[in-house]
Design an enzyme around this catalytic site. Structure first.
Site, PDB file in Angstrom:
ATOM      1  N   CYS A 167       0.812  -1.227   0.000  1.00 21.83           N
ATOM      2  CA  CYS A 167       0.000   0.000   0.000  1.00 21.83           C
ATOM      3  C   CYS A 167       0.842   1.273   0.000  1.00 21.83           C
ATOM      4  CB  CYS A 167      -0.948  -0.004   1.199  1.00 21.83           C
ATOM      5  SG  CYS A 167      -2.011  -1.443   1.214  1.00 21.83           S
TER       6      CYS A 167
ATOM      7  N   HIS B  12      -3.242   7.129   2.614  1.00 24.83           N
ATOM      8  CA  HIS B  12      -3.673   5.846   2.056  1.00 24.83           C
ATOM      9  C   HIS B  12      -5.037   5.506   2.646  1.00 24.83           C
ATOM     10  CE1 HIS B  12      -4.005   1.732   1.012  1.00 24.83           C
ATOM     11  NE2 HIS B  12      -3.700   1.270   2.208  1.00 24.83           N
TER      12      HIS B  12
ATOM     13  N   ASN C 138     -10.004  -0.267   0.212  1.00 17.22           N
ATOM     14  CA  ASN C 138      -8.539  -0.194   0.164  1.00 17.22           C
ATOM     15  C   ASN C 138      -8.065  -0.723  -1.188  1.00 17.22           C
ATOM     16  OD1 ASN C 138      -5.791  -0.581   0.427  1.00 17.22           O
ATOM     17  ND2 ASN C 138      -5.903  -1.493   2.474  1.00 17.22           N
TER      18      ASN C 138
HETATM   19  C1  LIG Z   1      -9.749  -5.651   9.802  1.00 16.98           C
HETATM   20  C2  LIG Z   1     -10.370  -4.717  10.816  1.00 16.98           C
HETATM   21  C3  LIG Z   1     -11.465  -3.893  10.178  1.00 16.98           C
HETATM   22  C4  LIG Z   1     -10.994  -5.547  11.931  1.00 16.98           C
HETATM   23  O1  LIG Z   1     -11.528  -4.677  12.914  1.00 16.98           O
HETATM   24  P1  LIG Z   1     -11.167  -4.884  14.447  1.00 16.98           P
HETATM   25  O2  LIG Z   1     -11.931  -3.867  15.178  1.00 16.98           O
HETATM   26  O3  LIG Z   1      -9.658  -4.843  14.586  1.00 16.98           O
HETATM   27  O4  LIG Z   1     -11.730  -6.306  14.711  1.00 16.98           O
HETATM   28  P2  LIG Z   1     -10.980  -7.612  15.275  1.00 16.98           P
HETATM   29  O5  LIG Z   1     -10.068  -8.199  14.241  1.00 16.98           O
HETATM   30  O6  LIG Z   1     -10.387  -7.290  16.626  1.00 16.98           O
HETATM   31  O7  LIG Z   1     -12.204  -8.567  15.457  1.00 16.98           O
HETATM   32  C5  LIG Z   1     -13.265  -8.287  16.367  1.00 16.98           C
HETATM   33  C6  LIG Z   1     -14.379  -9.272  16.171  1.00 16.98           C
HETATM   34  O8  LIG Z   1     -15.032  -9.016  14.923  1.00 16.98           O
HETATM   35  C7  LIG Z   1     -15.102 -10.201  14.137  1.00 16.98           C
HETATM   36  N1  LIG Z   1     -15.031  -9.849  12.723  1.00 16.98           N
HETATM   37  C8  LIG Z   1     -13.935  -9.751  11.923  1.00 16.98           C
HETATM   38  N2  LIG Z   1     -14.307  -9.401  10.689  1.00 16.98           N
HETATM   39  C9  LIG Z   1     -15.654  -9.288  10.704  1.00 16.98           C
HETATM   40  C10 LIG Z   1     -16.614  -8.934   9.743  1.00 16.98           C
HETATM   41  N3  LIG Z   1     -16.273  -8.632   8.477  1.00 16.98           N
HETATM   42  N4  LIG Z   1     -17.914  -8.881  10.119  1.00 16.98           N
HETATM   43  C11 LIG Z   1     -18.294  -9.156  11.361  1.00 16.98           C
HETATM   44  N5  LIG Z   1     -17.433  -9.511  12.328  1.00 16.98           N
HETATM   45  C12 LIG Z   1     -16.126  -9.558  12.002  1.00 16.98           C
HETATM   46  C13 LIG Z   1     -13.899 -11.008  14.595  1.00 16.98           C
HETATM   47  O9  LIG Z   1     -14.071 -12.377  14.302  1.00 16.98           O
HETATM   48  C14 LIG Z   1     -13.897 -10.727  16.074  1.00 16.98           C
HETATM   49  O10 LIG Z   1     -14.875 -11.548  16.684  1.00 16.98           O
HETATM   50  P3  LIG Z   1     -14.620 -12.143  18.165  1.00 16.98           P
HETATM   51  O11 LIG Z   1     -14.491 -10.950  19.055  1.00 16.98           O
HETATM   52  O12 LIG Z   1     -15.853 -12.960  18.388  1.00 16.98           O
HETATM   53  O13 LIG Z   1     -13.354 -12.938  18.061  1.00 16.98           O
HETATM   54  C15 LIG Z   1      -9.317  -3.780  11.424  1.00 16.98           C
HETATM   55  O14 LIG Z   1      -8.451  -4.511  12.258  1.00 16.98           O
HETATM   56  C16 LIG Z   1      -8.475  -3.074  10.405  1.00 16.98           C
HETATM   57  O15 LIG Z   1      -8.970  -2.312   9.606  1.00 16.98           O
HETATM   58  N6  LIG Z   1      -7.155  -3.304  10.454  1.00 16.98           N
HETATM   59  C17 LIG Z   1      -6.220  -2.643   9.598  1.00 16.98           C
HETATM   60  C18 LIG Z   1      -6.383  -3.199   8.246  1.00 16.98           C
HETATM   61  C19 LIG Z   1      -5.559  -2.472   7.268  1.00 16.98           C
HETATM   62  O16 LIG Z   1      -5.576  -1.277   7.223  1.00 16.98           O
HETATM   63  N7  LIG Z   1      -4.867  -3.233   6.481  1.00 16.98           N
HETATM   64  C20 LIG Z   1      -4.183  -2.755   5.382  1.00 16.98           C
HETATM   65  C21 LIG Z   1      -3.004  -1.982   5.754  1.00 16.98           C
HETATM   66  S1  LIG Z   1      -2.466  -1.251   4.287  1.00 16.98           S
END
Ligand SMILES: CC(C)(COP(=O)(O)OP(=O)(O)OC[C@H]1O[C@@H](n2cnc3c(N)ncnc32)[C@H](O)[C@@H]1OP(=O)(O)O)[C@@H](O)C(=O)NCCC(=O)NCCS
Length: 332
Positions: free
Chosen positions: A114, A255, A285
């Site tokens: 990214c 980004h 993204n």
């Molecule tokens: C991916 C992202 C949206 C997940 O959000 P989060 O708040 O961190 O959520 P978590 O991974 O801690 O998961 C929390 C819960 O939601 C659930 N969950 C994950 N994806 C889900 C979805 N699409 N829909 C519903 N629930 C979801 C998980 O299973 C977890 O459940 P649990 O508590 O029962 O185990 C977030 O971490 C994120 O955006 N990270 C950065 C990603 C990024 O920018 N990547 C590219 C970098 S260039």
């Protein structure tokens, strides 16, 4: 001394839209969850027979047309992508060059996920300032839908397809020059965001029977925390190194990974709402394409004026990060 000027921007967004409601029929998720955790409402998806070079070529064609520079004067093409037309070779940049009918050029791809667009901006600046090249076409192009696992709700909600491109050219006018580009990487965090299969680092049997050999995998929560920390530090450093403050910035173009990351970094930098460019809701993204696609939106809304100072910042797999201070310097 030659300076490097940011002349033009162009982008291409595929027509087909994949909404949060569409995704909720594919995996266990909801529009409400995705909107709340990421700010994303929809993303665009390329057709099955559309390749990354097709997307990149359309964005590049627009950027060349808007630059006022003849295509025959382009002497280097660099493409940032993690979803190339072909694994290893030929590079997507060479294919785009051929599709655009460019003459003999230096052409290659880079892999910085990214952060790719900031990396290719640094490359273009360095080649121009050294006198080796005069007009460099840089392209961020991604067909991420081809490397997304649509059974993994943790990643498939995030990514979309698209491309953005810019022409960077030599100038003697210092006021037109790209002020600074910072780039960094730390392989300690390599496993946070990766395509673990398909390369020499993966055991051969990992590929047997697998359809999704090159799918992205991510530790989202850890990535989120490192992203906010690293981006805030990097942007503060580039501003301080150039005796600038957030108030000097017209357009802050981060980004577009997650609204919450952008908000946290924007708040830490005390950016006003009208400074922050946001396209994550409609494109998701798009990795190396996200910054030029967002910049193109500002341009097409008529808000990117000559001399406007842009602050770019990005973060991605590797881990990689980068930031840039760029005045918009069109020829026409
Ligand atoms: C991916 C992202 C949206 C997940 O959000 P989060 O708040 O961190 O959520 P978590 O991974 O801690 O998961 C929390 C819960 O939601 C659930 N969950 C994950 N994806 C889900 C979805 N699409 N829909 C519903 N629930 C979801 C998980 O299973 C977890 O459940 P649990 O508590 O029962 O185990 C977030 O971490 C994120 O955006 N990270 C950065 C990603 C990024 O920018 N990547 C590219 C970098 S260039």
């Amino acid at each position: 001394m030659a300076y490097a000027a940011f002349r033009s921007i162009g982008a291409y967004v595929p027509q087909k839209i994949l909404s949060n409601d569409d995704l909720s029929k594919m995996v266990d998720t909801t529009d409400e969850w995705i909107t709340k955790r990421t700010g994303i409402k929809e993303r665009h998806i390329a057709d099955e027979n559309e390749t990354t070079s097709d997307l990149g070529m359309k964005a590049a064609s627009l950027a060349i047309e808007r630059s006022g520079i003849d295509a025959s004067a382009i002497d280097m093409v660099v493409c940032a992508t993690i979803s190339p037309d072909y694994f290893c070779m030929p590079s997507t940049a060479t294919i785009i060059s051929k599709k655009l009918g460019l003459g003999p050029v230096t052409a290659f791809d880079i892999s910085a996920a990214c952060t790719g667009f900031v990396y290719i901006l640094a490359i273009a600046k360095a080649f121009i300032e050294s006198g080796m090249k005069k007009n460099v076409l840089i392209i961020g192009a991604e067909k991420l839908s081809a490397i997304t696992d649509y059974t993994d709700r943790g990643t498939c909600i995030l990514f979309g397809d698209g491309a953005g491109a810019a022409v960077i050219s030599a100038t003697e006018k210092k006021e037109e020059a790209i002020i600074d580009v910072h780039t960094g990487a730390d392989g300690t965090y390599a496993d946070l965001l990766m395509t673990p299969n398909g390369g020499t680092g993966s055991p051969h049997d990992a590929l047997e029977g697998e359809t999704g050999a090159c799918f992205m995998q991510m530790k989202g929560n850890e990535t989120f925390k490192v992203a906010v920390r690293t981006l805030t530090k990097d942007v503060k450093e580039i501003l301080a190194a150039n005796n600038l403050t957030g108030d000097d910035i017209k357009h802050f173009i981060p980004h577009q990974a997650n609204y919450r990351i952008i908000k946290a970094v924007g708040d830490a930098l005390k950016m006003r709402e009208e400074q922050v460019v946001l396209t994550v809701a409609k494109y998701g993204n798009t990795s190396g394409a996200s910054i030029p696609m967002a910049m193109n939106d500002v341009y097409e809304q008529g808000n990117l004026k000559k001399g406007a100072l842009m602050l770019l910042d990005a973060f991605g797999g590797g881990l990689t990060w980068g930031s840039a201070l760029v005045p918009f310097s069109p020829l026409k």
